[in-house]
Design an enzyme around this catalytic site. Structure first.
Site, PDB file in Angstrom:
ATOM      1  N   ALA A  25       0.835  -1.210   0.000  1.00  8.74           N
ATOM      2  CA  ALA A  25       0.000   0.000   0.000  1.00  8.74           C
ATOM      3  C   ALA A  25       0.864   1.252   0.000  1.00  8.74           C
ATOM      4  O   ALA A  25       0.551   2.248  -0.645  1.00  8.74           O
ATOM      5  CB  ALA A  25      -0.928   0.001   1.211  1.00  8.74           C
TER       6      ALA A  25
ATOM      7  N   LYS B 208      19.176 -24.559 -15.693  1.00  4.51           N
ATOM      8  CA  LYS B 208      18.781 -24.288 -17.071  1.00  4.51           C
ATOM      9  C   LYS B 208      17.317 -23.884 -17.053  1.00  4.51           C
ATOM     10  O   LYS B 208      16.428 -24.723 -16.882  1.00  4.51           O
ATOM     11  CB  LYS B 208      18.998 -25.508 -17.960  1.00  4.51           C
ATOM     12  CG  LYS B 208      18.726 -25.183 -19.425  1.00  4.51           C
ATOM     13  CD  LYS B 208      19.179 -26.295 -20.331  1.00  4.51           C
ATOM     14  CE  LYS B 208      19.099 -25.947 -21.803  1.00  4.51           C
ATOM     15  NZ  LYS B 208      17.915 -25.280 -22.257  1.00  4.51           N
TER      16      LYS B 208
ATOM     17  N   CYS C 231     -22.090 -39.122  -8.127  1.00  8.67           N
ATOM     18  CA  CYS C 231     -23.055 -40.210  -8.167  1.00  8.67           C
ATOM     19  C   CYS C 231     -23.796 -40.169  -6.839  1.00  8.67           C
ATOM     20  O   CYS C 231     -23.177 -40.069  -5.782  1.00  8.67           O
ATOM     21  CB  CYS C 231     -22.315 -41.534  -8.328  1.00  8.67           C
ATOM     22  SG  CYS C 231     -23.260 -42.961  -7.769  1.00  8.67           S
TER      23      CYS C 231
ATOM     24  N   CYS D  63     -23.500 -47.706  -4.135  1.00  5.03           N
ATOM     25  CA  CYS D  63     -22.614 -47.742  -5.301  1.00  5.03           C
ATOM     26  C   CYS D  63     -21.342 -48.497  -4.943  1.00  5.03           C
ATOM     27  O   CYS D  63     -20.624 -48.135  -4.010  1.00  5.03           O
ATOM     28  CB  CYS D  63     -22.276 -46.316  -5.738  1.00  5.03           C
ATOM     29  SG  CYS D  63     -21.087 -46.242  -7.081  1.00  5.03           S
TER      30      CYS D  63
HETATM   31  S1  IVH Z   1      24.254 -19.932 -21.376  1.00  5.80           S
HETATM   32  C1  IVH Z   1      27.092 -19.296 -24.772  1.00  5.80           C
HETATM   33  N1  IVH Z   1      22.951 -20.433 -19.170  1.00  5.80           N
HETATM   34  O1  IVH Z   1      19.415 -22.547 -22.907  1.00  5.80           O
HETATM   35  C2  IVH Z   1      26.169 -19.785 -23.718  1.00  5.80           C
HETATM   36  N2  IVH Z   1      21.775 -20.669 -21.221  1.00  5.80           N
HETATM   37  O2  IVH Z   1      21.131 -23.421 -25.746  1.00  5.80           O
HETATM   38  C3  IVH Z   1      24.810 -19.218 -23.868  1.00  5.80           C
HETATM   39  N3  IVH Z   1      19.410 -21.291 -20.955  1.00  5.80           N
HETATM   40  O3  IVH Z   1      18.726 -20.610 -25.518  1.00  5.80           O
HETATM   41  C4  IVH Z   1      23.758 -19.789 -23.031  1.00  5.80           C
HETATM   42  N4  IVH Z   1      19.415 -21.379 -18.760  1.00  5.80           N
HETATM   43  O4  IVH Z   1      18.038 -19.591 -23.415  1.00  5.80           O
HETATM   44  C5  IVH Z   1      22.890 -20.387 -20.513  1.00  5.80           C
HETATM   45  N5  IVH Z   1      21.915 -20.807 -17.125  1.00  5.80           N
HETATM   46  C6  IVH Z   1      21.858 -20.757 -18.450  1.00  5.80           C
HETATM   47  C7  IVH Z   1      20.660 -21.034 -19.162  1.00  5.80           C
HETATM   48  C8  IVH Z   1      20.661 -20.984 -20.548  1.00  5.80           C
HETATM   49  C9  IVH Z   1      18.672 -21.510 -19.855  1.00  5.80           C
HETATM   50  C10 IVH Z   1      18.895 -21.415 -22.326  1.00  5.80           C
HETATM   51  C11 IVH Z   1      19.227 -20.281 -23.219  1.00  5.80           C
HETATM   52  C12 IVH Z   1      19.649 -20.883 -24.530  1.00  5.80           C
HETATM   53  C13 IVH Z   1      19.642 -22.332 -24.252  1.00  5.80           C
HETATM   54  C14 IVH Z   1      21.011 -22.903 -24.521  1.00  5.80           C
END
Ligand code: IVH
Length: 679
Positions: free
Chosen positions: A36, A123, A433, A439
């Site tokens: 808020a 990733k 049901c 049942c």
């Molecule tokens: S590094 C040169 N780190 O995964 C290195 N990529 O093919 C560039 N991704 O399209 C990527 N998490 O979008 C990197 N911790 C991470 C990542 C990551 C997801 C994705 C990124 C890229 C694909 C890698």
């Protein structure tokens, strides 16, 4: 009009305050002021800017959702190509080894050279984005595109609160930050809940949500699908001295105010990579965002330069995938299942598919509305998701592959098991049901629940056996179980004298129970394990509970009008009274206890942090968590110096060791009961 310096100062002070609060809220995940108060400051700045448009700056927090809808996205040529990374598809933790071996070979290291240092990251499952900052100001955001040329999505990326519009501290002349824009699971669930309530289409998964948001031409619509961002690398850089390692680079990006994911670690050698993979795999389902694996990067930037690239991929990084949580398969049939309370659940029978670590052949379609909304049909190719221990579900249909002759699914009007009518009270999602214990499906489920581990725990009374007992009409209610004898049981399929004797012995043991288990076993609607325990604790005896009126019931913590009504409806039903009387006559008994009145809403554990570990016998993990939280405690997954209590059940392992090391108070289950005020 000349703006007075006092007004100018106020505007810049507000901008600064708001940006700092946003940073704490969205990047550090540690809010510093109430929402808020933020809104009040925001409105004050908006009013000042409206009165004096010349005060507007590009980094003003009021300008996140600006601009008009676009006709299309402009191409952006990347100054440094946006590469992808090689994927290691061996989803065993040991898969990490091949990367380490390759890196050592490429660096020319022999067997006795020291371990290579890596930085491990998650990733993220979103979209790669390049953020361009010039002298600290966000000037452009672009998608990856084909790696050479992407699209200008600045307007949409500006709506992401976690992306700073201005970097903190002294800024380089040019800094391109690479990272992933993603939709968090809570934001995804909230968005879908809103869409569902409005009868509008929902998103299949957070990744599609992120892609849709970024490809949105109208930034106002993009802002309605909130995204987040994690930085993990660099593009073009001018006027900035690079740190020596990737770990230090991530720290530096964090210091500039960029969101960098906490889950990252330095690893030395393949063993550490494997450990990281295993650790993150274990946390995967608890993370508030989707990941599809982890990424290992050689830590020293010098070594990265030395390793260089192979065509479009760096030799110094690899993505190590987790088993997929979503796969495509075909719907072979749609059937309905009848649950313990008569709830009718449509279920898709699937062509077997390996997803989330198991072979899935069925997926829930939840209810009629859900089937209609997703329009899942027999013959459809569908996306099936299975994450963690959650039951598999159909998240979407691939319409392009729908067979021409397919027909929408229609819910049956009568129960497929007993033929009774199916009713669906207005405003409710669930059709039921009305057959009750007439049942067979409901009877079967009621018996299975009664015998289950957390209820009366009748060992050996499995699904197949319950099925036979119900089919032959030997058991019509839980009370009939106690009339079974060895001679009859031994006549059943797959039963010998020995198993029959075992079952009769298990039934004898199950007669001695606790009031909480007994109440839970009855399968009263709305009465889960935690409520059953609260009732047992509060009343001490069954008779006291049976005699309680609405007012007395509602004195029990967590019992509101709905639960109270369900209890009274259950106990008033003559059939249920009869079952309870017969169970008691058959010798089912429990120790009577002195009632302990825990007044509702007492926060006896406010500010305390509790960790549960090992197998608990009296309460399930979920029920214990619920009870602790109801008393204001925080239930955490890991032990630290800040932990107040560790409750150690059977086979407790590393968390118990850590608690002992740190001198944290360790309780057994009896101790937990005392802590909850129930002991
Ligand atoms: S590094 C040169 N780190 O995964 C290195 N990529 O093919 C560039 N991704 O399209 C990527 N998490 O979008 C990197 N911790 C991470 C990542 C990551 C997801 C994705 C990124 C890229 C694909 C890698």
């Amino acid at each position: 009009m000349v703006v007075s310096s006092a007004v100018q100062d106020r505007a810049s002070c507000l901008r600064e305050q708001l940006n700092t609060h946003s940073y704490h809220y969205y990047v550090l995940d540690a809010p510093t002021i109430p929402d808020a108060e933020y809104d009040r400051l925001f409105r004050e700045l908006q009013a000042l800017e409206a009165a004096h448009p010349e005060l507007l700056t590009a980094d003003s927090p009021t300008q996140r959702v600006g601009g008009r809808p676009l006709d299309g996205f402009m191409p952006v040529r990347h100054r440094a190509p946006m590469l992808s990374i090689h994927t290691e598809t061996d989803t065993r933790p040991q898969g990490a080894q091949s990367f380490d071996i390759q890196v050592r070979r490429d660096l020319g290291l022999d067997a006795d050279a020291p371990a290579v240092e890596y930085l491990c990251e998650l990733k993220f499952d979103g979209l790669a984005i390049n953020l361009r900052y010039e002298h600290g100001l966000l000037v452009q955001a672009a998608t990856r595109g084909d790696g050479e040329t992407g699209e200008d999505v600045t307007q949409n990326i500006r709506t992401i609160h976690a992306v700073p519009l201005r970097l903190r501290g002294p800024a380089p002349a040019v800094l391109e930050v690479r990272g992933e824009a993603y939709m968090s699971r809570p934001d995804f669930e909230r968005y879908n809940a809103r869409q569902r309530a409005a009868g509008l289409p929902t998103l299949v998964n957070p990744r599609n949500g992120a892609a849709g948001s970024i490809r949105q031409l109208d930034p106002k619509l993009a802002a309605q699908r909130p995204l987040s961002f994690f930085a993990y690398g660099l593009g073009e850089v001018q006027g900035w001295e690079l740190p020596a390692t990737h770990a230090a680079l991530l720290d530096a990006l964090a210091a500039l105010g960029l969101p960098v994911c906490e889950q990252r670690a330095v690893a030395r050698g393949a063993g550490d990579l494997i450990a990281f993979y295993e650790r993150i795999a274990g946390q995967r389902d608890a993370l508030p965002f989707d990941i599809d694996g982890v990424v290992y990067k050689v830590n020293a930037l010098d070594a990265q330069r030395q390793l260089g690239f192979r065509t479009r991929e760096p030799r110094w990084a690899v993505a190590h995938k987790f088993p997929a949580q979503e796969e495509l398969t075909r719907v072979e049939a749609i059937e309905v299942q009848v649950g313990r309370t008569g709830a009718i659940t449509p279920v898709a029978r699937l062509r077997p598919v390996f997803v989330g670590g198991v072979t899935v052949t069925n997926a829930t379609l939840h209810n009629a509305d859900e089937v209609a909304r997703k329009d899942v049909r027999v013959g459809d190719t569908v996306i099936v998701r299975r994450a963690g221990d959650v039951i598999p579900e159909v998240v979407g249909v691939v319409l392009e592959q729908r067979p021409a002759e397919s027909r929408p699914f229609v819910m049956p009007e009568c129960c497929p098991v007993c033929g009774s009518h199916i009713t669906r009270p207005e405003g409710e999602a669930v059709a039921r049901c009305i057959g009750g214990l007439y049942c067979r499906a409901q009877r079967r489920e009621a018996l299975r629940h009664f015998a289950s581990r957390r209820a009366l725990d009748i060992e050996g009374l499995g699904e197949r056996l319950v099925e036979q007992l119900v089919e032959r009409d030997w058991v019509r209610s839980p009370a009939d179980l106690f009339t079974l004898d060895v001679a009859r049981l031994a006549a059943l399929e797959r039963m010998g004298v020995k198993s029959a004797e075992n079952l009769v012995a298990a039934l004898a043991r199950a007669r001695q129970t606790t009031l909480a288990r007994f109440l839970y076993a009855l399968g009263i609607r709305e009465v889960g394990e935690a409520t059953a325990l609260a009732l047992a604790t509060h009343f001490g005896t069954l008779d006291a509970l049976l005699a309680a009126d609405d007012e007395r019931l509602r004195q029990v913590p967590d019992v509101g009008p709905v639960v109270a009504a369900a209890l009274r409806a259950f106990f008033q039903e003559p059939h249920n009274q009869d079952v309870i009387a017969r169970l008691r006559a058959a010798g089912v008994h429990w120790p009577e206890t002195v009632p302990v009145a825990v007044p509702a809403n007492t926060q006896t554990l406010a500010g305390k942090t509790v960790v549960l570990t090992g197998t608990l016998e009296l309460l399930s993990r979920d029920a214990a968590t619920e009870q602790l939280r109801a008393r204001g405690a925080r239930v955490s997954g890991s032990v630290s110096k800040k932990t107040d209590y560790v409750v150690a059940g059977r086979d407790a392992g590393s968390k118990l060791d850590k608690a002992r090391q740190l001198g944290v108070t360790v309780l057994d289950e009896a101790g937990l009961q005392v802590l909850l005020g129930d002991g």
